[in-house]
Design a protein around this motif. Structure first.
Motif, short mmCIF file in Angstrom:
data_model
loop_
_atom_site.label_atom_id
_atom_site.label_comp_id
_atom_site.label_asym_id
_atom_site.label_seq_id
_atom_site.Cartn_x
_atom_site.Cartn_y
_atom_site.Cartn_z
N GLN A 1 0.82 -1.21 0.00
CA GLN A 1 0.00 0.00 0.00
C GLN A 1 0.85 1.25 0.00
N VAL A 2 1.93 1.25 0.78
CA VAL A 2 2.79 2.43 0.90
C VAL A 2 4.23 2.00 0.69
N GLY A 3 4.96 2.75 -0.12
CA GLY A 3 6.37 2.46 -0.34
C GLY A 3 7.15 3.74 -0.37
N GLY A 4 7.98 3.91 -1.41
CA GLY A 4 8.67 5.18 -1.60
C GLY A 4 9.78 5.45 -0.61
N VAL A 5 10.42 4.41 -0.06
CA VAL A 5 11.49 4.66 0.89
C VAL A 5 12.86 4.73 0.21
N ILE A 6 12.97 4.19 -1.01
CA ILE A 6 14.25 4.20 -1.71
C ILE A 6 14.52 5.60 -2.27
N TYR A 7 15.73 6.07 -2.08
CA TYR A 7 16.09 7.44 -2.44
C TYR A 7 17.35 7.44 -3.28
N LYS A 8 17.33 8.20 -4.35
CA LYS A 8 18.51 8.30 -5.21
C LYS A 8 19.58 9.14 -4.53
N LEU A 9 20.75 8.58 -4.35
CA LEU A 9 21.84 9.31 -3.71
C LEU A 9 22.99 9.51 -4.69
N ASP A 10 23.15 10.75 -5.12
CA ASP A 10 24.33 11.15 -5.88
C ASP A 10 24.92 12.37 -5.20
N ASN A 11 25.97 12.90 -5.74
CA ASN A 11 26.63 14.04 -5.08
C ASN A 11 25.70 15.24 -4.92
N GLU A 12 24.85 15.46 -5.93
CA GLU A 12 23.94 16.60 -5.88
C GLU A 12 22.91 16.41 -4.76
N ASN A 13 22.31 15.23 -4.70
CA ASN A 13 21.32 14.98 -3.65
C ASN A 13 21.96 14.96 -2.27
N LYS A 14 23.18 14.47 -2.18
CA LYS A 14 23.86 14.45 -0.89
C LYS A 14 24.07 15.87 -0.38
N LYS A 15 24.48 16.77 -1.28
CA LYS A 15 24.67 18.17 -0.89
C LYS A 15 23.35 18.79 -0.45
N GLU A 16 22.28 18.45 -1.19
CA GLU A 16 20.97 19.00 -0.83
C GLU A 16 20.53 18.52 0.54
N LEU A 17 20.70 17.23 0.81
CA LEU A 17 20.30 16.68 2.09
C LEU A 17 21.05 17.35 3.24
N LEU A 18 22.34 17.55 3.06
CA LEU A 18 23.14 18.17 4.11
C LEU A 18 22.79 19.64 4.29
N ASN A 19 22.29 20.27 3.24
CA ASN A 19 21.94 21.68 3.29
C ASN A 19 20.58 21.95 3.91
N LEU A 20 19.70 20.94 3.91
CA LEU A 20 18.30 21.18 4.28
C LEU A 20 18.13 21.74 5.69
N LEU A 21 18.86 21.19 6.65
CA LEU A 21 18.64 21.58 8.04
C LEU A 21 19.22 22.94 8.38
N ASP A 22 20.07 23.48 7.53
CA ASP A 22 20.62 24.81 7.77
C ASP A 22 19.64 25.83 7.19
N LEU A 23 18.76 26.32 8.03
CA LEU A 23 17.67 27.18 7.57
C LEU A 23 18.06 28.64 7.43
N HIS A 24 19.30 28.96 7.72
CA HIS A 24 19.72 30.37 7.66
C HIS A 24 20.95 30.54 6.77
N ASN A 25 21.16 29.58 5.90
CA ASN A 25 22.27 29.68 4.96
C ASN A 25 21.72 30.11 3.60
N TYR A 26 22.04 31.32 3.17
CA TYR A 26 21.55 31.84 1.90
C TYR A 26 22.64 31.87 0.82
N ASP A 27 23.81 31.39 1.19
CA ASP A 27 24.90 31.33 0.22
C ASP A 27 24.84 29.98 -0.50
N ILE A 28 23.76 29.79 -1.26
CA ILE A 28 23.52 28.51 -1.93
C ILE A 28 23.22 28.77 -3.40
N LYS A 29 23.25 27.71 -4.18
CA LYS A 29 23.01 27.83 -5.62
C LYS A 29 21.53 27.97 -5.92
N PHE A 30 21.23 28.38 -7.13
CA PHE A 30 19.83 28.63 -7.51
C PHE A 30 18.98 27.38 -7.37
#
Length: 320
Positions: A219-248
């Motif tokens: 009924q519910v899935g969607g736990v598998i996540y694509k991990l490449d360098n771009e997604n890894k950077k995004e994941l690490l950036n998510l919790l920093d809510l006050h960092n505006y020195d990021i790419k578009f």
């Protein structure tokens, strides 16, 4: 400390025996398994009755005359449990033998924790393990890079890392999170994780305690996540809510995730407008989106104009 398992079934004859056997073969035996069947039409009832006969003091069977569906069926199963700690269980997975013992020990050592989730393996229809990066690996990724995790921000705004099949909850916490709200594509596990993380009573173990089955009929899935360098950077950036020195593209993705979170919190607020958690989330997300849009417009004025003008999600879920 008494332990219960809330197991929900619906036409689960194919894998149910494997799951029940894994629960019954724990190094620390469970005290009860409460099974709520959602009006199955296959051989699920027959299998459950066999286990009831073989383990009459452990397996307890409740049959729904009408189909409650997953969220309300789990609500019923958990409410019928009598243990101090309630483990949630799907019908098609299998547990590692030390799951109950080590998660129970964690609760004993951490009295302020009310809801606990863990990592897990993925397996296929033939019970063969699949080597994939999953949403459950995200906390381990943060730990690897020594990034502090705010579970409330992570779960409420970006990713629900808590899957019901890996979760356990103190019975004393049920009054804090029941009844479960009914919203399309929103499930009881995310709800429990949201409520407990907002109260600083949620925790996560990065060790793998279940084999989570991936198959066409789930009924519910969607736990598998694509991990490449771009997604890894995004994941690490998510919790920093006050960092505006990021790419578009990072502005774009973070604003979209926040808009989606705002949209969901609006629905939750409509169900219970007196809940201060939802109102607090709405106000915080609104301010975050404003800050990110302002910073994005300043750094990327032309691209920002076209994004905010043309993007369907941002237009549909506009935050004024």
């Amino acid at each position: 400390m008494k332990t219960s398992v809330a197991l929900c079934t619906y036409n689960g004859e194919k894998y149910l025996r494997e799951q029940l056997d894994s629960i019954l073969n724990q190094t620390l035996p469970v005290d009860e398994i409460v099974i709520c069947d959602d009006n199955s039409t296959d051989g699920t009832h027959h299998i459950i009755k066999q286990y009831c006969s073989k383990f009459p003091n452990i397996v307890k069977f409740h049959h729904n005359e009408i189909n409650l569906r997953s969220v309300k069926n789990f609500e019923k199963a958990m409410s019928l449990c009598t243990g101090d700690i309630i483990f949630l269980s799907d019908q098609d997975d299998s547990w590692l033998p030390e799951k109950v013992a080590e998660m129970t020990s964690y609760f004993n050592l951490n009295p302020t924790i009310s809801v606990l989730a863990t990592n897990g393996n993925c397996m296929d229809e033939n019970s063969e393990l699949i080597d994939k990066f999953t949403v459950w690996d995200i906390p381990q990724l943060y730990n690897k890079y020594q990034v502090d995790i705010d579970y409330h921000i992570l779960i409420s705004y970006f990713f629900n890392i808590a899957t019901g099949a890996t979760m356990a909850i103190r019975k004393s916490f049920l009054s804090e999170c029941m009844p479960f709200p009914i919203i399309p594509n929103f499930h009881h596990d995310e709800w429990m994780a949201r409520v407990s993380s907002s109260k600083k009573s949620f925790s996560f173990i990065t060790k793998k305690y279940i084999n989570y089955r991936i198959h066409d009929a789930q009924q519910v899935g969607g736990v598998i996540y694509k991990l490449d360098n771009e997604n890894k950077k995004e994941l690490l950036n998510l919790l920093d809510l006050h960092n505006y020195d990021i790419k578009f593209y990072q502005f774009k993705r973070k604003i979209k995730r926040l808009c989606n979170a705002y949209y969901l919190n609006q629905k939750l607020t409509a169900i219970d407008h007196t809940n201060t958690l939802f109102l607090s989330n709405l106000n915080e997300i609104k301010q975050l989106v404003y800050n990110y849009k302002k910073a994005m417009k300043k750094k990327y004025p032309i691209m920002s104009f076209f994004l905010l003008f043309s993007d369907k999600i941002l237009n549909k879920r506009q935050i004024n």
